[in-house]
Design an enzyme around this catalytic site. Structure first.
Site, PDB file in Angstrom:
ATOM      1  N   GLY A   1      40.361  30.215 -10.643  1.00 34.13           N
ATOM      2  CA  GLY A   1      39.108  29.727 -11.206  1.00 34.13           C
ATOM      3  C   GLY A   1      39.070  28.214 -11.146  1.00 34.13           C
ATOM      4  O   GLY A   1      39.649  27.616 -10.230  1.00 34.13           O
ATOM      5  N   GLU A   2      38.353  27.577 -12.104  1.00 34.43           N
ATOM      6  CA  GLU A   2      38.225  26.112 -12.140  1.00 34.43           C
ATOM      7  C   GLU A   2      37.506  25.571 -10.909  1.00 34.43           C
ATOM      8  O   GLU A   2      37.608  24.384 -10.616  1.00 34.43           O
ATOM      9  CB  GLU A   2      39.594  25.398 -12.167  1.00 34.43           C
ATOM     10  CG  GLU A   2      40.440  25.612 -13.373  1.00 34.43           C
ATOM     11  CD  GLU A   2      41.749  24.808 -13.300  1.00 34.43           C
ATOM     12  OE1 GLU A   2      41.888  23.911 -12.447  1.00 34.43           O
ATOM     13  OE2 GLU A   2      42.622  25.104 -14.116  1.00 34.43           O
ATOM     14  N   ALA A   3      36.863  26.438 -10.125  1.00 30.63           N
ATOM     15  CA  ALA A   3      36.215  26.026  -8.871  1.00 30.63           C
ATOM     16  C   ALA A   3      37.209  25.711  -7.775  1.00 30.63           C
ATOM     17  O   ALA A   3      36.836  25.212  -6.707  1.00 30.63           O
ATOM     18  CB  ALA A   3      35.274  24.827  -9.078  1.00 30.63           C
TER      19      ALA A   3
END
Lengths: 364, 364
Positions: B324-326
């Site tokens: 996640g977190e881009a």
């Protein structure tokens, strides 16, 4: 032949084993960074490999460079194995020199240096264009009837690649370079496929693809031509001899560049089938080199999957490319830089005061 | 509910259809560039999509930015669906603010901007840290027993994402931005999986994965929790209502950012399962948005493959990430830049005087 020529044996003597200690240290650090262990998948593996190659447990910022070696193939001049005429090799070198080719656009976009080297284009090129003129011959011989290169030519092409890579490395000796090796040469998927069949011991049918776009009849011609070459050289030749018999100037030059890069602990990014055929040759000549390879991408060309399996490599990207010119390898460079940046710059759980998964307690 | 709230309907009214004319023009140009037609595979498709999204037949140099929205989930506070305690959401926001997280390292490496936005972290954050403070609530409610958010909260979170994206776009109105949407929120894979099951009409078992690392029992809890949520809300709700019932502040904010970006003809890069769940919601609210999506990567999380199939997207990279977190979306940015650079900078056969494949004659 069982002994490598002296210049190659010297180059091999510079190559150290992969640094398992640095790699283990990198792996340990990955497990302490503020993310679930393993959650960055192959980005973690790549960072660990970069550590082992460079010998830097935390890889420093590296420079990136692309080398494109150009050469023509007698087998293409003698047989219709490419969708494009042989003149396109020289025309594309001019296109590189003017900055108009795909690899110019990609290297500029990803911030990599680019050097184009004529090691065997079949015609004289304008000496004023910004390419390195290291021509060893005007195209190889037709390897269905005779060796593609003499031993001396093979060594000269190896040396052209070796010195080119060393010159790049020496422009910034305080940095490591990550270098993509690519090529331009009409007909060279046929030579690469022949080398691959011989080195992996597989059938020509399994390693022949459409290259830049031959039709079905062209595909059949490629298979027939490769069978002629393999029958001529017979079995049992070592990797260097196969390179000389079935290779090309640009393939030999890439092998030389690989020896230079591995000898300087610099990661080597492979591109498509021709670049990876050079990788099979280099690893056949010195197995230590195999650990310095990173497969930049998965080509759609049939032989490439077998080649990567043979080298036990997993491609960084898989975008359906089949161009060559180092284009696929160059696209992997930002991902390699990001992999190293994570290892270098991400805080550990302890540094960041983020709660640990196992205990649920905040690590101070 | 069948009508979108007024603010969302207004945002939807700004969204134009994908520009098929620009896309066709880009495709025609790809076929004239000095490379075999089609030899750049998905790099060509991406460049054509960028043309259609931006409305620029030859996409200009674009800026890249990453938005990470943070929010907590009542379902995680009430049930043990994550391997990490809820406090980690806030701790990671501090880590982002200090530059110590993975997305900091990756955005710096790929040259993208980064903005972190608190839309729903369960605790008060230090107002001085460099994140945007747009908190709508202190975590959502436990959606196994009540709606995650009220309608007003959902609209406020949507608006927080919308205005954040518009502010980024307005920093350089002369450029297009390509924006990756990512998130931080302990437990949010469970909300994303619930939304995905509801929107795609699949079973919870098919969309539940280990998130940041729950064990087998945790996996079973996630399935049971999702079943409770799906049973509570029943069938037949529209996408906005599902977002309100089962979503999260950061998911609603990503939906808002998607409306802003699509309305400004800016490509939207999806990251993993939570980001892509927001994509399913947005496309459910306005199908035109679906053409603005680029799947940055293939996550290892189970639901992601189904989500991408549902959106008919092919991931740019596939590196085994599940953070996640881009992070995965950000790794695609250099490849998108290279795709556009090829269309913009590579010479045509005619321009370069390179022989054409069909005729074998040099094109003048």
């Amino acid at each position: 032949m069982t002994h490598l020529p002296e210049i190659i044996a010297q180059a091999a003597s510079r190559i150290s084993a992969f640094d398992e200690v640095a790699a283990k240290s990198a792996e340990d650090r990955q497990n302490q960074l503020t993310k679930p262990a393993g959650s960055l998948g192959e980005l973690e593996s790549l960072s660990i490999q970069l550590a082992g190659i460079t010998g830097q447990a935390i890889p420093k910022v590296f420079k990136t460079h692309v080398l494109v070696f150009a050469g023509d193939h007698g087998v293409a001049a003698a047989h219709a194995v490419s969708a494009f005429p042989q003149e396109v090799t020289a025309q594309m070198v001019y296109n590189f020199a003017r900055g108009g080719a795909v690899i110019n656009a990609i290297t500029a976009s990803v911030g990599a240096g680019l050097t184009v080297i004529d090691v065997g284009v079949a015609s004289d090129l304008d000496a004023a264009i910004p390419v390195l003129h290291k021509k060893v011959g005007y195209g190889t011989k037709d390897w269905t009837v005779q060796p593609a290169m003499t031993v001396d030519e093979t060594v000269s092409a190896f040396d052209a690649g070796y010195t080119t890579a060393m010159d790049v490395i020496n422009t910034a000796p305080e940095h490591k370079f990550v270098v993509v090796l690519g090529e331009m040469g009409i007909g060279n998927t046929t030579s690469a496929s022949a080398l691959t069949a011989a080195l992996l011991g597989v059938e020509p049918e399994d390693v022949v693809g459409r290259g830049t776009g031959v039709d079905y009849a062209g595909l059949q011609r490629k298979v027939a031509v490769i069978k002629l070459g393999l029958t001529r050289v017979g079995r049992g030749l070592d990797a260097f001899s196969l390179l000389q018999e079935l290779g090309g100037f640009e393939i030999a030059a890439m092998v030389g560049a690989m020896f230079a890069l591995a000898g300087s602990r610099c990661p080597i990014v492979l591109d498509g089938v021709i670049s990876t055929a050079a990788g099979l040759v280099a690893a056949g000549m010195d197995p230590k080199i195999g650990r310095y390879f990173i497969a930049g991408h998965q080509s759609t060309e049939a032989a490439h999957r077998l080649q990567l399996e043979g080298l036990r490599l997993k491609p960084v990207v898989s975008l359906g490319l089949r161009l060559g010119e180092a284009s696929g390898g160059a696209l992997a460079l930002p991902i390699l830089q990001a992999a190293a940046a994570v290892l270098r710059n991400v805080a550990t759980f302890a540094e960041a005061g983020v709660s640990d998964k196992e205990t649920g307690e905040q690590v101070e």
